[in-house]
Write an enzyme that holds these catalytic residues in place. Structure first.
Site, short mmCIF file in Angstrom:
data_model
loop_
_atom_site.label_atom_id
_atom_site.label_comp_id
_atom_site.label_asym_id
_atom_site.label_seq_id
_atom_site.Cartn_x
_atom_site.Cartn_y
_atom_site.Cartn_z
CG ASN A 49 -1.93 1.28 1.45
OD1 ASN A 49 -1.75 2.37 0.50
ND2 ASN A 49 -2.40 1.54 2.44
CD1 TRP A 50 3.12 1.10 -3.20
CD2 TRP A 50 3.18 2.44 -5.06
NE1 TRP A 50 4.02 0.48 -4.11
CE2 TRP A 50 3.92 1.22 -5.40
CE3 TRP A 50 2.90 3.44 -5.97
CZ2 TRP A 50 4.13 1.07 -6.55
CZ3 TRP A 50 3.58 3.10 -7.19
CH2 TRP A 50 4.02 1.97 -7.54
CE LYS A 51 -0.10 3.14 4.93
NZ LYS A 51 -0.08 3.18 6.11
CG HIS A 108 -5.64 1.80 5.38
ND1 HIS A 108 -5.24 2.87 6.28
CD2 HIS A 108 -4.65 1.07 5.08
CE1 HIS A 108 -3.90 2.63 6.55
NE2 HIS A 108 -3.56 1.36 5.85
CD GLU A 117 -2.75 5.53 7.03
OE1 GLU A 117 -2.82 5.64 5.60
OE2 GLU A 117 -1.84 4.88 7.49
CD GLU A 157 -3.15 -2.59 7.16
OE1 GLU A 157 -2.25 -2.64 6.71
OE2 GLU A 157 -3.80 -1.64 7.04
N GLY A 202 2.83 2.25 10.74
CA GLY A 202 3.78 3.21 10.69
C GLY A 202 4.52 3.38 12.13
CB SER A 225 5.57 -2.03 11.82
OG SER A 225 5.11 -0.75 12.39
N GLY A 241 2.88 -1.19 4.40
CA GLY A 241 3.07 0.06 4.08
C GLY A 241 4.47 0.71 3.70
N GLY A 242 4.97 1.30 4.78
CA GLY A 242 6.17 2.01 4.57
C GLY A 242 7.26 0.91 3.90
#
Ligand code: 13P
Length: 268
Positions: free
Chosen positions: A18-20, A110, A112, A180, A186, A226, A247-248
């Site tokens: 997931n590049w966000k 998600h 977010e 998640e 993150g 993470s 993610g990251g």
């Protein structure tokens, strides 16, 4: 190690990035080309582990064209979808538009979106229904906050969120679920593999109750929060964890390719 191979569960492990809100369409093209080369160099077996990227909307056409033109085995998906069919919804993207781009997957619910955009359980359910209607597989995200964890224990909130998300999709057959924990996203503080397994097992029970045992047996349940190449093996050893929503670490080609190559870390 029941969760890590298709031969034991019938479920193909799924590593999703997931590049966000990162990488524009030009960066996306370069990234996907390099990722494909890295995985080819590593002799990645896409039939044994599915790998997908989830870029921003403006990248989707470029990524789709590249994947199709170069006949890449990578998959892709969108990060959100409108619950509406069409009409006066400024800024929204419909499931029909995603389908027109042959988008296989879409992330829905998600954390977010739930927190920063106040998305309700009802909206998540309507989005799941819209995606399914157009043949786009929803990757349904659920997860508890640190406060939820303290107040309600590990699985109560994700279980309730999944039940709500499936409320308008009683006949769904093809879904992916991502657990998640919000506190792990993150933060660099991933859940333990045992924590992920405990919740994933509960989520599979919900799928069985709502959609039947066959669908539950076939549904991939991912862990997200993470995830790195150094901790992926522990999650993939769990019988009910079938992959990761990253993610990251998905923005680093070598790191994401290494996560996709998790079998090398678990030594199978
Ligand atoms: P991180 O891997 O950066 O913790 O993000 C997880 C996530 O939100 C994926 O959807």
């Amino acid at each position: 190690m029941a969760g890590i191979t298709t031969s034991t569960t019938g479920r193909i492990p799924f590593i999703a990035g997931n590049w966000k809100m990162n990488l524009d369409h030009l960066q996306a093209i370069a990234f996907v080309q390099k990722l494909a080369w890295s995985l080819k160099d590593a002799r990645h077996d896409f039939a044994a582990t599915e790998v997908a990227v989830f870029p921003p909307f403006t990248d989707l056409r470029s990524v789709q064209t590249l994947i199709s033109a170069d006949d890449l085995e990578l998959k892709f998906g969108a990060q959100d979808v409108s619950e509406h069919e069409s009409g006066a919804y400024t800024g929204e993207i419909s499931a029909a538009f995603l389908k027109a781009l042959d988008t296989p997957y879409v992330i829905i619910g998600h954390s977010e979106r739930r927190t920063l955009h106040s998305e309700s359980d009802e909206q998540v359910a309507a989005k799941v229904s819209a995606a399914l209607k157009h043949g786009v597989v929803p990757v349904i995200c659920v997860g508890e906050t640190a406060d939820d964890l303290e107040l309600h224990g590990p699985s109560a909130v994700p279980v309730a969120q999944l039940r709500a998300a499936l409320a308008q999709a009683p006949d769904a057959k093809d879904i992916v679920v991502a657990y998640e924990p919000v506190w792990a996203i993150g933060s660099g503080k991933a859940a333990t593999p045992e924590q992920a397994e405990q919740v994933a097992a509960q989520l599979r029970i919900v799928i069985a109750e709502v959609l039947g045992q066959d669908v539950a047996d076939a549904t991939r349940v991912l862990y997200g929060g993470s995830v790195k190449s150094s901790n992926i093996a522990g999650f993939m050893r769990q019988p009910n964890v079938d992959g990761a929503l990253v993610g990251g670490a998905s923005l680093d080609i070598a790191e994401f390719a290494s996560i996709a190559q998790f079998l090398k870390h678990v030594g199978v």
